[in-house]
Design a protein around this motif. Structure first.
Motif, short mmCIF file in Angstrom:
data_model
loop_
_atom_site.label_atom_id
_atom_site.label_comp_id
_atom_site.label_asym_id
_atom_site.label_seq_id
_atom_site.Cartn_x
_atom_site.Cartn_y
_atom_site.Cartn_z
N ASN A 3 108.64 26.01 53.96
CA ASN A 3 108.68 27.45 54.21
C ASN A 3 107.80 27.79 55.39
O ASN A 3 106.71 27.26 55.54
CB ASN A 3 108.19 28.22 52.98
CG ASN A 3 109.17 28.13 51.83
OD1 ASN A 3 110.36 27.89 52.05
ND2 ASN A 3 108.69 28.30 50.63
N VAL A 4 108.27 28.71 56.22
CA VAL A 4 107.52 29.14 57.40
C VAL A 4 106.84 30.46 57.07
O VAL A 4 107.48 31.38 56.58
CB VAL A 4 108.45 29.31 58.61
CG1 VAL A 4 107.68 29.83 59.80
CG2 VAL A 4 109.13 28.00 58.95
N ASN A 5 105.56 30.54 57.32
CA ASN A 5 104.81 31.76 57.11
C ASN A 5 104.98 32.65 58.35
O ASN A 5 104.21 32.58 59.31
CB ASN A 5 103.34 31.45 56.86
CG ASN A 5 102.55 32.68 56.49
OD1 ASN A 5 103.02 33.80 56.61
ND2 ASN A 5 101.33 32.45 56.04
N TRP A 6 106.02 33.49 58.34
CA TRP A 6 106.36 34.31 59.51
C TRP A 6 105.29 35.35 59.82
O TRP A 6 105.08 35.68 60.98
CB TRP A 6 107.72 34.97 59.32
CG TRP A 6 108.82 33.97 59.46
CD1 TRP A 6 109.57 33.43 58.46
CD2 TRP A 6 109.26 33.35 60.67
NE1 TRP A 6 110.44 32.51 58.97
CE2 TRP A 6 110.28 32.45 60.34
CE3 TRP A 6 108.89 33.46 62.00
CZ2 TRP A 6 110.93 31.67 61.28
CZ3 TRP A 6 109.54 32.68 62.95
CH2 TRP A 6 110.56 31.80 62.58
N VAL A 7 104.62 35.84 58.80
CA VAL A 7 103.55 36.82 59.05
C VAL A 7 102.46 36.18 59.90
O VAL A 7 102.01 36.76 60.89
CB VAL A 7 102.98 37.34 57.71
CG1 VAL A 7 101.75 38.18 57.94
CG2 VAL A 7 104.03 38.12 56.96
N ARG A 8 102.07 34.99 59.54
CA ARG A 8 101.03 34.30 60.30
C ARG A 8 101.50 33.97 61.70
O ARG A 8 100.75 34.09 62.67
CB ARG A 8 100.62 33.04 59.56
CG ARG A 8 99.43 32.37 60.17
CD ARG A 8 98.91 31.28 59.29
NE ARG A 8 97.71 30.72 59.92
CZ ARG A 8 97.02 29.76 59.41
NH1 ARG A 8 97.37 29.24 58.26
NH2 ARG A 8 95.97 29.30 60.02
N LYS A 9 102.76 33.57 61.83
CA LYS A 9 103.30 33.24 63.15
C LYS A 9 103.35 34.47 64.05
O LYS A 9 102.97 34.41 65.22
CB LYS A 9 104.72 32.65 63.04
CG LYS A 9 104.78 31.33 62.35
CD LYS A 9 104.36 30.23 63.26
CE LYS A 9 104.56 28.89 62.56
NZ LYS A 9 103.90 27.82 63.23
N LEU A 10 103.85 35.58 63.53
CA LEU A 10 104.01 36.78 64.35
C LEU A 10 102.70 37.45 64.71
O LEU A 10 102.64 38.23 65.66
CB LEU A 10 104.94 37.78 63.65
CG LEU A 10 106.40 37.35 63.56
CD1 LEU A 10 107.20 38.36 62.77
CD2 LEU A 10 106.99 37.17 64.95
N THR A 11 101.64 37.17 63.98
CA THR A 11 100.35 37.75 64.31
C THR A 11 99.46 36.77 65.08
O THR A 11 98.31 37.08 65.36
CB THR A 11 99.61 38.22 63.04
OG1 THR A 11 99.47 37.12 62.15
CG2 THR A 11 100.36 39.34 62.35
N SER A 12 100.00 35.64 65.46
CA SER A 12 99.24 34.62 66.18
C SER A 12 99.13 34.99 67.66
O SER A 12 100.14 35.18 68.35
CB SER A 12 99.93 33.26 66.05
OG SER A 12 99.37 32.34 66.95
#
Length: 80
Positions: A3-12
């Motif tokens: 699973n990809v943690n999209w929240v973490r990716k988009l706030t990186s």
């Protein structure tokens, strides 16, 4: 597949910096001016700030949704 943690990716910040750098270099490589590349980079980073703020506020609001804040009101009749 994990699973990809999209929240973490988009706030990186690293993701947005890499995306802005890629777009900037593509603009220069295709004949655009450095001024145009700088303006587009600034727009991408400004958009990244907005996205990070919105996601952060949403996470804060959802975390606080289950917490009830109550004020105890003492019954005046019981104290008499």
């Amino acid at each position: 597949m994990k699973n990809v943690n999209w929240v973490r990716k988009l706030t990186s910040r690293k993701l947005w910096t890499a995306a802005a750098s890629f777009v900037s270099m593509m603009i220069v490589a295709t004949g655009g001016t450095e001024n145009t590349a700088a303006q587009v980079t600034a727009l991408i980073m400004a958009g990244a700030s907005v996205v990070a703020y919105i996601i952060g506020e949403g996470l804060t609001d959802s975390a606080n949704a289950g917490i009830e804040v109550g004020v105890e009101i003492e019954d005046a009749e019981k104290e008499v």
